[in-house]
Every structure is written in structure tokens, then in C-alpha cells.
Design a protein around this motif. Structure first.
Motif, mmCIF file in Angstrom:
data_model
loop_
_atom_site.group_PDB
_atom_site.id
_atom_site.type_symbol
_atom_site.label_atom_id
_atom_site.label_comp_id
_atom_site.label_asym_id
_atom_site.label_seq_id
_atom_site.Cartn_x
_atom_site.Cartn_y
_atom_site.Cartn_z
ATOM 1 N N HIS A 134 0.813 -1.218 0.000
ATOM 2 C CA HIS A 134 0.000 0.000 0.000
ATOM 3 C C HIS A 134 0.852 1.277 0.000
ATOM 4 N N MET A 135 2.157 1.127 -0.217
ATOM 5 C CA MET A 135 3.004 2.318 -0.330
ATOM 6 C C MET A 135 2.738 3.088 -1.626
ATOM 7 N N GLY A 136 2.272 2.401 -2.643
ATOM 8 C CA GLY A 136 2.067 3.064 -3.933
ATOM 9 C C GLY A 136 3.317 3.002 -4.789
ATOM 10 N N ARG A 137 4.467 3.298 -4.181
ATOM 11 C CA ARG A 137 5.756 3.174 -4.877
ATOM 12 C C ARG A 137 6.643 2.200 -4.095
ATOM 13 N N PHE A 143 13.254 3.559 1.795
ATOM 14 C CA PHE A 143 13.272 4.890 2.398
ATOM 15 C C PHE A 143 12.823 4.854 3.862
ATOM 16 N N THR A 144 12.062 3.822 4.236
ATOM 17 C CA THR A 144 11.569 3.731 5.618
ATOM 18 C C THR A 144 12.645 3.259 6.586
ATOM 19 N N LEU A 145 13.782 2.811 6.076
ATOM 20 C CA LEU A 145 14.849 2.295 6.931
ATOM 21 C C LEU A 145 15.780 3.431 7.352
ATOM 22 N N PRO A 146 16.470 3.288 8.481
ATOM 23 C CA PRO A 146 17.430 4.322 8.910
ATOM 24 C C PRO A 146 18.659 4.307 8.007
ATOM 25 N N LEU A 147 18.680 5.171 7.014
ATOM 26 C CA LEU A 147 19.741 5.187 6.006
ATOM 27 C C LEU A 147 20.825 6.203 6.356
ATOM 28 N N PRO A 148 22.059 5.978 5.914
ATOM 29 C CA PRO A 148 23.125 6.967 6.145
ATOM 30 C C PRO A 148 22.899 8.236 5.325
ATOM 31 N N ASN A 149 23.565 9.310 5.702
ATOM 32 C CA ASN A 149 23.349 10.613 5.070
ATOM 33 C C ASN A 149 23.769 10.661 3.610
ATOM 34 N N GLN A 150 24.560 9.675 3.166
ATOM 35 C CA GLN A 150 24.981 9.668 1.765
ATOM 36 C C GLN A 150 23.805 9.602 0.814
ATOM 37 N N TYR A 151 22.649 9.117 1.307
ATOM 38 C CA TYR A 151 21.471 9.039 0.460
ATOM 39 C C TYR A 151 20.785 10.396 0.308
ATOM 40 N N GLY A 152 21.286 11.403 1.023
ATOM 41 C CA GLY A 152 20.656 12.715 0.948
ATOM 42 C C GLY A 152 19.636 12.899 2.051
ATOM 43 N N SER A 153 18.990 14.045 2.058
ATOM 44 C CA SER A 153 17.991 14.339 3.093
ATOM 45 C C SER A 153 16.661 13.695 2.708
ATOM 46 N N LEU A 154 16.302 12.608 3.390
ATOM 47 C CA LEU A 154 15.084 11.874 3.035
ATOM 48 C C LEU A 154 13.858 12.471 3.734
ATOM 49 N N TRP A 155 14.066 13.110 4.867
ATOM 50 C CA TRP A 155 12.967 13.752 5.591
ATOM 51 C C TRP A 155 11.771 12.806 5.791
ATOM 52 N N ASN A 159 5.714 11.119 12.031
ATOM 53 C CA ASN A 159 4.338 11.100 12.531
ATOM 54 C C ASN A 159 3.453 10.156 11.727
ATOM 55 N N SER A 160 3.973 9.633 10.649
ATOM 56 C CA SER A 160 3.182 8.770 9.775
ATOM 57 C C SER A 160 2.926 7.420 10.423
ATOM 58 N N ALA A 161 1.696 6.929 10.263
ATOM 59 C CA ALA A 161 1.369 5.589 10.762
ATOM 60 C C ALA A 161 2.213 4.533 10.065
ATOM 61 N N LEU A 162 2.602 4.815 8.819
ATOM 62 C CA LEU A 162 3.419 3.870 8.061
ATOM 63 C C LEU A 162 4.755 3.618 8.763
ATOM 64 N N MET A 163 5.379 4.682 9.263
ATOM 65 C CA MET A 163 6.652 4.530 9.955
ATOM 66 C C MET A 163 6.478 3.766 11.263
ATOM 67 N N MET A 164 5.363 4.006 11.946
ATOM 68 C CA MET A 164 5.079 3.249 13.169
ATOM 69 C C MET A 164 5.006 1.752 12.842
#
Length: 490
Positions: A134-137, A143-155, A159-164
Motif C-alpha cells: 500500500h506504499m504506492g511506490r 526509504f523507511t529504513l534508517p539510512l546513512p546521510n549519503q542518500y541525501g535528506s530523506l525527511w 508522525n506517519s502511521a506507516l513509519m510506526m
């Protein structure tokens, strides 16, 4: 190895005569070391067809988009989140049986924990597929994983239920997997020692060099207790976080503080029902009646009855709080559930989840194999309806009547859900084919204290209170794996 004598009035956890450690190993490993029987092939074929339906439905969704589902501008969540919450709930019984009952030293868990833990892992896998779908993409799921900064600012939107959901599922899956596999090590070593050729090499790798030494067993028991301590909070936290998907919103029908305990009770309720559904068939097909006894079945039915009652109180409390709040939108949300266009779903939920478990007050019914199996399926049908009622009926009529809409599932919605059931049963059937479905090492701990033959030995010695012996004899009548003719002269 425990050597104390257990009270005679306690019901046996292992039945049968001439039970030895070697016999337990031979009977539990029979389906692992031999070719599968006809019943297994029939079940696997049906489950595999369901899994193929899931592949087709998910592939079509990914290729075409979420427009293939029955969602609309008003009902943005429906069967996808219903299926997700349903699967997470089913996985709860495994953690409860494995961790909580271990800490409380409930020995009756020893025969059922292995299958319940496996069920947890497979149910969480099915739940995780809904998160990605149900992510759509879905190709950006990382992107939901804790990625290093080399991937850029993912922001990431914390607060999203998806991240919970992602953090709840990943934590639950990783801890459950480690707990399950740790318990498997001594049994995998047993398979390794009996195998030859390629099978021996495979199981040697999987057993992580298990030697069976005293030091190994000490570390095994220490790690098991540590993992149980870590897992116990998960029984409460995982479904609490899932309930926050709804409780943290301002939607009438969702914005309520009762959701966390209500969801946890419902999860244990549906989880034990699924354990019953699986084990009542497994014990018969694999010939494990001596190890998964009527005591286990009745104990699980009592938990189903208790948690079903808690869920019923939660349903009533929701209506009371809606009335007590004097918020007309909250009141309408609940009246609409019971009398609106989805009234049939609400009353199906009430019938399956509140009324049917109360039948287990009857000892005759809760010790009936056929009735227990049918009711376990009824309970999980009711729990699916519960999630559907919470999600769809709260959304389909909002503050503006002009935006009211009905949700109608498409064949893709149905295909994804039915297919996920196929994936679940395919994984479970493969599990009982390659790994022992009963924890042999833990069951062997009960032979000298909690088995029927150990208690029969105590009776034959003649030092027990006759009233206690009579009570014990009467408790054995319900067992389908006990030969009562052995007790005619006792």
C-alpha cells in the motif's frame, strides 16, 4: 533434568505408554525424515494455488497501481489495512506462548510453542507484504529504513502511521525470528546426527555447531530467558503501536484511548484461535496426539474465552464512551456501525467475537475437537470483520454528507487477501516438512514428571490419596489419546 514428582491431580502433558526419549524423537521427526503423506500434498497444493493468486494480484497491483483496489476519495484505507492488522494480531499468540508462559514456568507451552512461534513469523511476513503493497511506490520501500546521510535528506515523516508500522513489524519479526531459531538449535542437531550425505551437511550448518554439552545447555537456557524477557514487552507494544495508526487521528470512531489494550486483547484472541486452527489438524495428520493433548486444547480454549470476553467489554465501552462524550459525530459513528449500510459486518463481528466464545463455558464443547476447530475459524472471521468495521465504517461517512461513499472490494482486493492466506499456509506446511513442529528437547523434560506413564507409576506404588487418584482418573476421560481400560482396576 527435573526429577521431582508432580501432584497427581495435575493433568498429564504427555499421554501414552512406553514413552521414551527415543520414541519422542522418532515420532516428532517422522514427517521430517520421510516422504510427505497424501494429506500434506493436498494441503500444500491448495495453499500453493493461493500463493500463486497472491503473486498475480500483487504483480497486477504493482504494474497498474493502487487504482486496482476498491479505494476511493473517502475510503482511503480498506482491505489493505484490514489485512495488515489482522495478520499482526494472528502473530501475537506465538510471542505470548513462547515468552510470557516461559517466564511464568507454564510447562504446557512446551508442546505448542514451536508451531506458535513459526506461525508468528509467517503471519508477520504476510503483514509486512501489506505495508509494502500500500506504499504506492514499493520500489522506494527502503526509504523507511534508517539510512546513512549519503542518500541525501530523506525527511521521513515520523508522525506517519506507516513509519510506526515499519518499526513495529521489523522489531517484532527480528526478535521472534531469533527466539524461534534459538529454540530450534538442539532439535536441528538431533536431525543432523540422524541424517547422512547432503542433508547432514545442511543441518550441520543450521545447527551452529551444537554439541549438547552441559555448558551449551546452560547458555541455551540463559539466552532463552533473556530473549523471553525482551519479547514479553512486545506482546503489549507491537499491537499498541498498530492501534496508534487509528488512535492518534481525529477521526470519529478512531480517536479513543481504549484502542491499545483493546487491540492487544483482540490480537491474543485471534492468535490463539489460529494456533488452534493449525494444531488441531497438525496433531491428527502427523500423529502427535500424545504430545498435543486435550489439556493443551482446553487451556487454549479458556484463553480464547477470556480474551473474547475482554474484547466484548471493549465493544460495549466504546458505545458507552461515545454516549458519555456527548459528541454527536462520535455517537453517529457508532450508531452508523450498528444500523448503517455495513450493519451486517458489525453484527457478524459481534456474533463471532462476543457471543460464540461464550460457548466455551461448557466443558463438553471446549473439549470437543471438531467444535474447537470450527469455532477457531469463526473467531478469526470475526476478528477480520472487527478490523473492517473499525476502518471502513469510520471512514465511509465523514462530516460532509456530499462526500459519503461506499467501499466495494475489487477482485484484486480479494486476491491479495486470499492469496496472503495461501502464502501463510504454504510457509507453515514447508516448515512442518523440514523442521520439527514440536520442541523435542523441551517435551523430553516432562517425561519423568508430567507424563501419563510417570503418574501411572505413582498410582501403582499405592501411596496416594484414593480421592486424588479418583479425581485424576475422571480428568482423563476427556482425553482422546488415553486408553481408559488401563485404569479399570485402579
Amino acid at each position: 533434568m527435573a526429577s521431582h514428582s508432580e501432584s497427581i491431580i495435575r493433568e498429564p502433558l504427555i499421554t501414552g505408554k512406553d514413552i521414551t526419549y527415543a520414541r519422542i524423537t522418532n515420532e516428532v521427526l517422522l514427517p521430517v525424515e520421510n516422504k510427505p503423506n497424501k494429506a500434506w500434498w493436498i494441503g500444500f497444493t491448495v495453499a500453493a494455488l493461493g500463493a500463486m493468486l497472491w503473486v498475480v494480484s500483487i504483480s497486477y497491483t504493482f504494474w497498474t497501481g493502487l487504482g486496482t483496489w476498491g479505494l476511493n476519495k473517502t475510503v482511503g484505507w480498506a482491505w489493505d489495512i484490514t489485512g495488515f492488522v489482522w495478520w499482526v494480531g494472528i502473530g501475537h499468540a506465538g510471542t505470548l506462548i513462547s515468552a510470557v508462559l516461559l517466564i511464568f514456568r507454564q510447562n504446557w507451552r512446551n508442546s505448542i510453542n514451536r508451531s506458535a512461534e513459526a506461525m508468528t513469523i509467517f503471519a508477520v511476513i504476510c503483514a509486512a507484504t501489506y505495508i509494502v503493497a500500500h506504499m504506492g511506490r514499493p520500489w522506494l520501500a527502503y526509504f523507511t529504513l534508517p539510512l546513512p546521510n549519503q542518500y541525501g535528506s530523506l525527511w521521513v515523516n515520523w508522525n506517519s502511521a506507516l513509519m510506526m508500522d515499519v518499526f513495529a513489524i521489523s522489531t517484532y519479526f527480528s526478535v521472534s525470528l531469533v527466539f524461534w531459531y534459538t529454540g530450534l538449535l538442539p532439535d536441528i542437531a538431533s536431525i543432523r546426527d540422524r541424517a547422512s550425505g547432503l542433508r547432514r551437511r545442511i543441518y550441520s550448518v543450521l545447527s551452529f555447531g551444537w554439541t549438547g554439552s552441559v555448558k551449551t545447555w546452560q547458555r541455551f537456557e540463559t539466552v532463552s530467558l533473556i530473549l523471553a524477557g525482551i519479547s514479553t514487552p512486545l506482546v503489549l507494544s507491537v499491537h499498541t503501536i498498530v492501534s496508534f495508526d487509528f488512535a492518534t487521528s481525529l477521526e470519529p470512531g478512531w480517536h479513543t484511548t481504549i484502542f491499545p489494550p483493546y487491540f492487544v486483547a483482540g490480537a491474543i484472541f485471534s492468535g490463539f484461535a489460529m494456533v488452534q486452527t493449525l494444531l488441531l489438524v497438525t496433531r491428527k495428520v502427523l500423529g502427535l496426539e500424545n504430545y498435543i493433548t486435550m489439556f493443551h486444547i482446553e487451556s487454549m480454549n479458556k484463553i480464547i474465552m477470556l480474551t473474547g470476553s475482554i474484547v466484548g467489554v471493549a465493544y460495549i465501552t466504546e458505545f458507552f464512551i461515545a454516549w458519555y462524550s456527548q459528541v454527536e459525530y462520535e455517537q453517529y459513528a457508532f450508531i452508523n456501525r450498528a444500523t448503517g449500510p455495513y450493519w451486517w459486518a458489525y453484527w457478524s463481528m459481534m456474533s463471532c467475537n462476543v457471543i460464540s466464545p461464550q460457548l466455551f463455558w461448557s466443558k463438553k464443547l471446549r473439549t470437543s475437537i471438531k467444535f474447537s476447530w470450527v469455532l477457531s475459524i469463526v473467531v478469526n472471521i470475526g476478528m477480520w470483520f472487527e478490523r473492517f468495521v473499525i476502518i471502513v465504517t469510520s471512514l465511509h461517512r465523514d462530516y460532509i454528507p456530499s462526500s459519503w461513499a461506499m467501499f466495494y472490494p475489487t477482485w484484486v482486493d480479494v486476491g491479495v487477501f486470499v492469496g496472503s492466506i495461501g502464502v501463510f499456509f504454504t510457509l507453515f506446511l514447508l516448515f512442518i516438512r523440514v523442521l520439527p513442529s514440536v520442541a523435542m528437547a523441551e517435551v523430553k523434560l516432562l517425561v519423568k514428571t508430567s507424563s501419563e506413564q510417570a503418574k501411572k507409576k505413582l498410582i501403582d506404588e499405592g501411596h496416594l490419596d484414593p480421592a486424588h487418584v479418583q479425581y485424576y482418573k475422571e480428568s482423563l476421560i476427556k482425553y482422546d489419546s488415553v486408553d481408559m481400560s488401563d485404569y479399570e482396576k485402579v
